[in-house]
Design an enzyme around this catalytic site. Structure first.
Site, PDB file in Angstrom:
ATOM      1  N   ARG A   1      -2.793 -30.293   8.471  1.00  0.00           N
ATOM      2  CA  ARG A   1      -1.923 -30.854   9.446  1.00  0.00           C
ATOM      3  C   ARG A   1      -2.694 -31.874   9.906  1.00  0.00           C
ATOM      4  NH1 ARG A   1      -5.059 -29.582  13.467  1.00  0.00           N
ATOM      5  NH2 ARG A   1      -6.343 -27.341  13.417  1.00  0.00           N
TER       6      ARG A   1
ATOM      7  N   GLU B   1     -21.048 -15.887   6.114  1.00  0.00           N
ATOM      8  CA  GLU B   1     -21.756 -16.867   5.590  1.00  0.00           C
ATOM      9  C   GLU B   1     -22.929 -17.311   6.377  1.00  0.00           C
ATOM     10  OE1 GLU B   1     -18.669 -19.711   5.526  1.00  0.00           O
ATOM     11  OE2 GLU B   1     -19.162 -20.792   7.380  1.00  0.00           O
TER      12      GLU B   1
ATOM     13  N   LYS C   1      -9.771 -18.560   4.406  1.00  0.00           N
ATOM     14  CA  LYS C   1     -11.065 -19.198   4.170  1.00  0.00           C
ATOM     15  C   LYS C   1     -11.903 -18.885   2.933  1.00  0.00           C
ATOM     16  CE  LYS C   1     -12.062 -20.522   8.963  1.00  0.00           C
ATOM     17  NZ  LYS C   1     -10.837 -20.376   9.396  1.00  0.00           N
TER      18      LYS C   1
END
Length: 448
Positions: free
Chosen positions: A293, A200, A116
């Site tokens: 995906r 974050e 990430k």
């Protein structure tokens, strides 16, 4: 087109892939655990191979057993579905190293977007909006505290290698951050083998909106609209709809363009999803993560855009042009997907068991992608998803009306089932008005 395909997954997504492959004349191979031997996807494949016991680590995540099944059956390609090995870059590389076709994005793209922090940095460099946060792992709780002070509380504490809503926690102050940092780090090490943590900005009121992208064989990346995914429990989705009731034409154009830039930044091929957080107060959106995906909720995009995403995955993997005009993509109507899970409708705790009653709804605009049938058993070893109920209407109001009727007509007995939750949702003024956010389920449950 690919001649033979091994589906390295189970349940409803395995049936979904097999259905399209059969229509295209592609021979299919199912792999299954001992616990899943009686499930419909095993019967519906042209050939089936047991790859191990119920424990996913010894079956569906057993790369050696899956490759051996492909070789013994003569399968020429592997479709990983979602979950399990679908975002495992090493497995993708091994599949191709063995001379097989990988039906998914390249291993480099999977690696780039799997972390990430790395993904956030790549997206920022590509001009994709990202929320304020750390640009490298917070290696100590002191580093996390320093980052939080700069960003401003509350903050989200996230496992850098996490996904599917797992490995996330909110910290409202420094004391909470100390607790959640240690907990998320330990969870990440146990679940993902990587304890890296990022910090974050946390948005108290936010919507979860994602964009479906498709990297074509000729190198272009196209966007097939957005999906609203804000009805969640424990950061995991329960309902998705397309188009999002929060996105107007101007915002849609900006979000889709950003998603295309995200795909282009990593040379993306095949199907993927760019997930974003949307601040309903300001109209700002921020990159959350990229799922390399096929998504669980892909059917709503298929219905609104008239595109079979599994077919397009196979066409890209085979180096073929798409079966649609990339320059003429436009949404039509409205679709809603409900994740019908084997869990109680109040606390959403798993409730496995043998299916003693199963009647699927039918009618115009109703589609059911199911993984189980009468007499099969839902075990504790896998995700609780029983089926996906997808409805389509000319507009959102018609789609909701059809969903309400379809939920009433869907009868499941044996395992616990969350169908009553959807009945409750379709009476909820927030949802009906389209002005809801990721806190909607919590507010509904606070009234119980």
């Amino acid at each position: 087109m690919i001649e033979s395909l091994l589906v390295a997954n189970r349940g409803e997504i395995a049936r979904r892939i097999i259905r399209t492959a059969r229509r295209l004349g592609v021979r299919t191979v199912a792999v299954h655990s001992e616990a899943d031997a009686d499930l419909p996807f095993v019967r519906e494949a042209d050939e089936a191979v047991c790859v191990g016991p119920a424990d996913p680590a010894q079956s569906y995540r057993n790369a050696e057993a899956i490759l051996a099944a492909a070789k013994s059956t003569g399968a020429r390609a592997i479709h990983p579905g979602y979950g399990f090995l679908s975002e495992n870059a090493d497995f993708a590389r091994t599949v191709e190293a063995n001379g097989l076709v990988w039906v998914g994005p390249g291993a480099d793209a999977i690696s780039a977007m799997g972390d990430k922090i790395n993904a956030r940095n790549l997206m920022a460099a590509a001009g994709v909006p990202v929320a304020p946060g750390t640009t490298e792992p917070a290696g100590t709780v002191e580093a996390a505290l320093a980052a939080a002070e700069e960003i401003g509380f509350p903050v989200m504490v996230k496992a850098a290698a996490g996904g599917g809503g797992m490995g996330m926690a909110v910290a409202a102050d420094s004391a909470g951050l100390r607790t959640e940092y240690d907990r998320v780090r330990a969870f990440a090490e146990r679940m993902f083998g990587d304890g890296s943590v990022l910090i974050e900005r946390y948005f108290p009121r936010v919507r979860h909106v994602e964009v479906q992208i498709l990297g074509l064989a000729d190198g272009r990346v196209v966007a097939l609209g957005e999906r609203e995914c804000s009805v969640q429990r424990r950061n995991q989705k329960l309902v998705e709809e397309s188009p999002s009731p929060a996105v107007d034409a101007a915002l849609r154009e900006r979000m889709l363009a950003a998603a295309v830039r995200a795909g282009e930044a990593v040379g993306y091929r095949n199907a993927g999803t760019v997930e974003c957080l949307l601040d309903p107060a300001t109209g700002e959106f921020f990159f959350l993560e990229m799922n390399t995906r096929l998504q669980v909720e892909h059917p709503v995009t298929e219905l609104v855009y008239g595109v079979d995403l599994v077919e397009e995955q196979l066409r890209v993997a085979a180096g073929l042009a798409p079966n649609f005009d990339p320059d003429a993509l436009a949404p039509r109507g409205h679709a809603i997907e409900l994740r019908v899970n084997a869990e109680d409708p109040l606390r959403f705790l798993p409730g496995p068991g043998t299916v003693t009653g199963w009647t699927e709804p039918t009618g115009e605009g109703v589609r059911v992608d199911s993984g189980y049938s009468l007499g099969t058993t839902v075990t504790r070893f896998y995700d609780s998803l029983l089926a996906k109920l997808i409805v389509y209407g000319a507009d959102r109001a018609e789609a909701i009306d059809r969903a309400r009727t379809a939920v009433a007509d869907f009868e499941i007995a044996g395992p616990k089932c969350n169908l009553p939750f959807f009945t409750e949702l379709f009476d909820n003024p927030e949802f009906l008005g389209g002005d809801y956010d990721t806190g909607i389920v919590g507010r509904m449950r606070a009234k119980k």
